[in-house]
Design a protein around this motif. Structure first.
Motif, PDB file in Angstrom:
ATOM      1  N   ILE A  50      -5.992 -16.802 -84.392  1.00  0.00           N
ATOM      2  CA  ILE A  50      -6.463 -15.969 -85.510  1.00  0.00           C
ATOM      3  C   ILE A  50      -6.399 -16.748 -86.826  1.00  0.00           C
ATOM      4  O   ILE A  50      -7.371 -16.790 -87.590  1.00  0.00           O
ATOM      5  CB  ILE A  50      -5.634 -14.669 -85.577  1.00  0.00           C
ATOM      6  CG1 ILE A  50      -5.992 -13.816 -84.362  1.00  0.00           C
ATOM      7  CG2 ILE A  50      -5.863 -13.908 -86.874  1.00  0.00           C
ATOM      8  CD1 ILE A  50      -5.096 -12.637 -84.147  1.00  0.00           C
ATOM      9  N   ILE A  51      -5.274 -17.414 -87.027  1.00  0.00           N
ATOM     10  CA  ILE A  51      -5.114 -18.179 -88.276  1.00  0.00           C
ATOM     11  C   ILE A  51      -6.144 -19.309 -88.328  1.00  0.00           C
ATOM     12  O   ILE A  51      -6.821 -19.519 -89.341  1.00  0.00           O
ATOM     13  CB  ILE A  51      -3.677 -18.742 -88.386  1.00  0.00           C
ATOM     14  CG1 ILE A  51      -2.696 -17.569 -88.559  1.00  0.00           C
ATOM     15  CG2 ILE A  51      -3.554 -19.727 -89.544  1.00  0.00           C
ATOM     16  CD1 ILE A  51      -1.233 -17.968 -88.474  1.00  0.00           C
ATOM     17  N   GLY A  52      -6.296 -20.017 -87.203  1.00  0.00           N
ATOM     18  CA  GLY A  52      -7.227 -21.154 -87.159  1.00  0.00           C
ATOM     19  C   GLY A  52      -8.663 -20.700 -87.391  1.00  0.00           C
ATOM     20  O   GLY A  52      -9.449 -21.385 -88.065  1.00  0.00           O
ATOM     21  N   THR A  53      -9.021 -19.550 -86.833  1.00  0.00           N
ATOM     22  CA  THR A  53     -10.400 -19.061 -87.009  1.00  0.00           C
ATOM     23  C   THR A  53     -10.634 -18.678 -88.464  1.00  0.00           C
ATOM     24  O   THR A  53     -11.687 -18.981 -89.044  1.00  0.00           O
ATOM     25  CB  THR A  53     -10.673 -17.864 -86.072  1.00  0.00           C
ATOM     26  OG1 THR A  53     -10.316 -18.243 -84.755  1.00  0.00           O
ATOM     27  CG2 THR A  53     -12.130 -17.456 -86.108  1.00  0.00           C
ATOM     28  N   LYS A  54      -9.640 -18.045 -89.064  1.00  0.00           N
ATOM     29  CA  LYS A  54      -9.803 -17.690 -90.484  1.00  0.00           C
ATOM     30  C   LYS A  54      -9.923 -18.942 -91.346  1.00  0.00           C
ATOM     31  O   LYS A  54     -10.712 -18.985 -92.291  1.00  0.00           O
ATOM     32  CB  LYS A  54      -8.619 -16.845 -90.964  1.00  0.00           C
ATOM     33  CG  LYS A  54      -8.690 -15.411 -90.478  1.00  0.00           C
ATOM     34  CD  LYS A  54      -7.619 -14.563 -91.114  1.00  0.00           C
ATOM     35  CE  LYS A  54      -7.678 -13.158 -90.545  1.00  0.00           C
ATOM     36  NZ  LYS A  54      -6.614 -12.304 -91.064  1.00  0.00           N
ATOM     37  N   GLU A  55      -9.155 -19.991 -90.980  1.00  0.00           N
ATOM     38  CA  GLU A  55      -9.250 -21.238 -91.767  1.00  0.00           C
ATOM     39  C   GLU A  55     -10.658 -21.827 -91.663  1.00  0.00           C
ATOM     40  O   GLU A  55     -11.230 -22.274 -92.649  1.00  0.00           O
ATOM     41  CB  GLU A  55      -8.208 -22.261 -91.267  1.00  0.00           C
ATOM     42  CG  GLU A  55      -6.816 -21.909 -91.754  1.00  0.00           C
ATOM     43  CD  GLU A  55      -5.718 -22.745 -91.097  1.00  0.00           C
ATOM     44  OE1 GLU A  55      -4.553 -22.550 -91.484  1.00  0.00           O
ATOM     45  OE2 GLU A  55      -6.018 -23.553 -90.190  1.00  0.00           O
ATOM     46  N   LEU A  56     -11.197 -21.775 -90.453  1.00  0.00           N
ATOM     47  CA  LEU A  56     -12.545 -22.323 -90.256  1.00  0.00           C
ATOM     48  C   LEU A  56     -13.586 -21.515 -91.044  1.00  0.00           C
ATOM     49  O   LEU A  56     -14.441 -22.070 -91.740  1.00  0.00           O
ATOM     50  CB  LEU A  56     -12.884 -22.313 -88.756  1.00  0.00           C
ATOM     51  CG  LEU A  56     -14.305 -22.706 -88.396  1.00  0.00           C
ATOM     52  CD1 LEU A  56     -14.566 -24.167 -88.756  1.00  0.00           C
ATOM     53  CD2 LEU A  56     -14.577 -22.482 -86.900  1.00  0.00           C
TER      54      LEU A  56
END
Ligand SMILES: Cc1ncc(COP(=O)(O)O)c(C=O)c1O
Length: 398
Positions: A50-56
Motif C-alpha cells: 500500500i505504501i509503495g503504491t502510494k509512493e508510485l
C-alpha cells in the motif's frame, strides 16, 4: 463467432492485461494477503504494498507526500468521499452555501452532491458548458461568490473527451472566493494527460484504476493537507482512516502495475493513442455520411476518445449491430444506455435528442493495433448503412 473482436467500450470497463493479472495472483494466496493494519509479517507485506503504491502514484502526480492519497474501492467511492465527506465534515460552516458542479460531471459527482446538499440544506448549481463541453471562465465567474463552499469540475470528460482548462477555472474560483474547496474528478485524465499537483491548485482529486487497464475495484482520492473530510462509511479497522474495510491488496497490486505500464513511456503512449484516435475518427468521417463529432478536436480532446453521432441511427441498435461483427462500443454513457435515456453530457452540450440517441463512444487503448482500427472502419459503414436502410427517419434520396 465474428472473425475478429475489438473492444472499444473502455469507458465502462477496461480489460486487464496479463502482466497486470500476473502480479495480482500471488496477493490472493502467496504473499501480502495479510491485513495491512495487523502487526505480523504478512500484514507488513500488505502494508508495504500500500505504501509503495502510494509512493508510485504520488511520483506520477508530482505530489510530495504520498500520505495525501486515500485508497477507496472505486472511483465512484472516491468521488462520494470527496463530496459527501467534505460537505458533512464542514456542515456548520457551510450552512446555506452553494455547491457548484459542471453540468457534464460523472453521475458519481452529481448524485452525491445533490443527495447531501438536500440533507444539509445546501444548493447545488450545475454550471453550463459550451457546445464542446468547456466551462467558460467568464461564465464560472458569474456563479462564484462568497456563498460557494465547494466546486467540482472534472479534468477530462469521460464521454466527449473535453480537456477542461482547469488552471484558468481554478484561478477564477480562487480569485472570487479563496475559501472554496476545489475537487476534480481526474479519472479520465490520469495516464493520458499530465497532472502536476505542484502546478494544478486543486484541493481534492479522484482517480480510478480500471481507467488505465488496472482492475476494477480501486479508486484513489487525493486530499490536500488542511482539507477536513469525514469518512462516509463507518466500520472496521483499516490502514485508511477515511475508508474503513480491509484494503484490497491483490487489486492494489494490479493497480500499481497498471500505473507503471501507463507511465513508462508516457509521452509515446499518448502519441500512439492520439494516432489511433485520429485514424479512427478521420476514417469514420471519410467513410460514413451524416456524422457529427461530439466534443472538441485536436489537442483539446483526450487522446483516447472518439464520440460521434450518426444521424438517422439509434445508438443501441448500432451497438447491437456492431456486436455481431465483434466490435464492442457503447452508446453515450453506460449509466444512461441501460435506461435508454439520452446522456446528460450530450444534452448539456446542446445535442438534440435524436443525435444524442445516435451517439457512439469508442475509446482506443495502447493495446489496440492499427489493424483493429482498420477492421472497425471496414464494418462500421456496413452496420450504419443497414440500420439506415431500415430506419423511417433516413431521408430517401432520389
Ligand atoms: C469520469 C469518471 N469518474 C468516475 C467514474 C467512476 O469510477 P469507477 O468505475 O471506478 O467507480 C467513472 C467511471 O467510469 C468515470 O468515467
Amino acid at each position: 463467432m465474428p472473425p475478429k473482436e475489438v473492444y472499444f467500450d473502455l469507458e465502462n470497463s477496461g480489460y486487464v492485461p496479463d502482466d497486470v493479472v500476473d502480479v495480482m495472483l500471488p496477493y490472493f494466496n502467496k504473499r501480502g494477503y495479510g491485513h495491512p493494519a495487523i502487526t505480523h509479517r504478512l500484514g507488513w507485506e500488505a502494508l508495504d504494498l500500500i505504501i509503495g503504491t502510494k509512493e508510485l502514484v504520488a511520483k506520477t502526480l508530482n505530489l510530495a507526500n504520498p500520505e495525501n492519497l486515500v485508497f477507496t474501492h472505486s472511483g465512484t467511492e472516491a468521488n462520494n468521499l470527496a463530496i459527501q465527506g467534505y460537505l458533512i465534515a464542514n456542515r456548520d460552516k457551510l450552512r446555506g452555501k452553494k455547491v457548484l458542479v459542471s453540468s457534464i460531471e460523472h453521475l458519481s459527482v452529481i448524485f452525491p452532491a445533490q443527495f447531501v446538499s438536500e440533507l444539509l440544506g445546501l444548493e447545488v448549481i450545475k454550471v453550463p458548458v459550451d457546445k464542446e463541453g468547456f466551462v467558460d471562465p467568464e461564465v464560472l465567474k458569474y456563479y462564484v461568490d462568497r456563498d460557494v463552499g465547494l466546486v467540482s469540475i472534472q479534468l477530462v470528460n469521460h464521454e466527449i473527451g473535453t480537456i477542461q482548462k482547469l488552471r484558468d477555472l481554478i484561478e477564477v474560483v480562487r480569485d472570487r472566493n479563496p475559501d472554496v474547496v476545489f475537487h476534480t474528478d481526474a479519472s479520465d485524465a490520469y495516464g493520458r494527460v499530465r497532472i502536476d499537483l505542484r502546478d494544478l491548485d486543486v484541493d481534492m482529486m479522484t482517480l480510478s484504476s480500471h481507467k488505465i487497464h488496472g482492475p476494477r475495484g480501486v479508486g484513489v482520492l487525493y486530499v490536500r493537507d488542511g482539507v477536513r473530510i469525514e469518512p462516509i462509511l463507518r466500520g472496521q479497522l483499516s490502514v485508511e482512516k477515511l475508508w474503513p474495510g480491509v484494503e484490497l491488496t491483490p487489486l492494489i497490486a494490479g493497480f500499481r502495475k497498471a500505473v507503471e505500464l501507463a507511465f513508462n513511456n508516457f509521452e509515446e503512449n499518448v502519441k500512439y493513442l492520439t494516432s489511433l484516435r485520429d485514424k479512427l475518427l478521420n476514417g469514420i468521417l471519410n467513410s460514413v455520411s451524416d456524422v457529427v463529432l461530439n466534443g472538441p478536436s485536436g489537442d483539446e480532446r483526450a487522446p483516447d476518445n472518439v464520440n460521434v453521432a450518426f444521424k438517422y441511427v439509434e445508438g443501441e441498435a448500432l451497438t447491437i449491430e456492431l456486436s455481431g461483427y465483434g466490435v464492442y462500443v457503447s452508446s453515450g454513457s453506460a449509466c444512461s444506455s441501460r435506461f435508454l435515456e439520452p446522456s446528460h453530457v450530450l444534452l448539456a452540450i446542446g445535442r438534440e435528442y435524436e443525435l444524442a440517441h445516435g451517439s457512439i463512444l469508442f475509446k482506443v487503448s495502447r493495446y489496440h493495433k492499427g489493424e483493429d482500427i482498420d477492421y472497425a472502419l471496414e464494418v462500421l459503414p456496413k452496420a450504419v448503412d443497414r440500420l439506415r436502410t431500415l430506419s423511417p427517419l433516413t431521408p430517401r434520396r432520389a
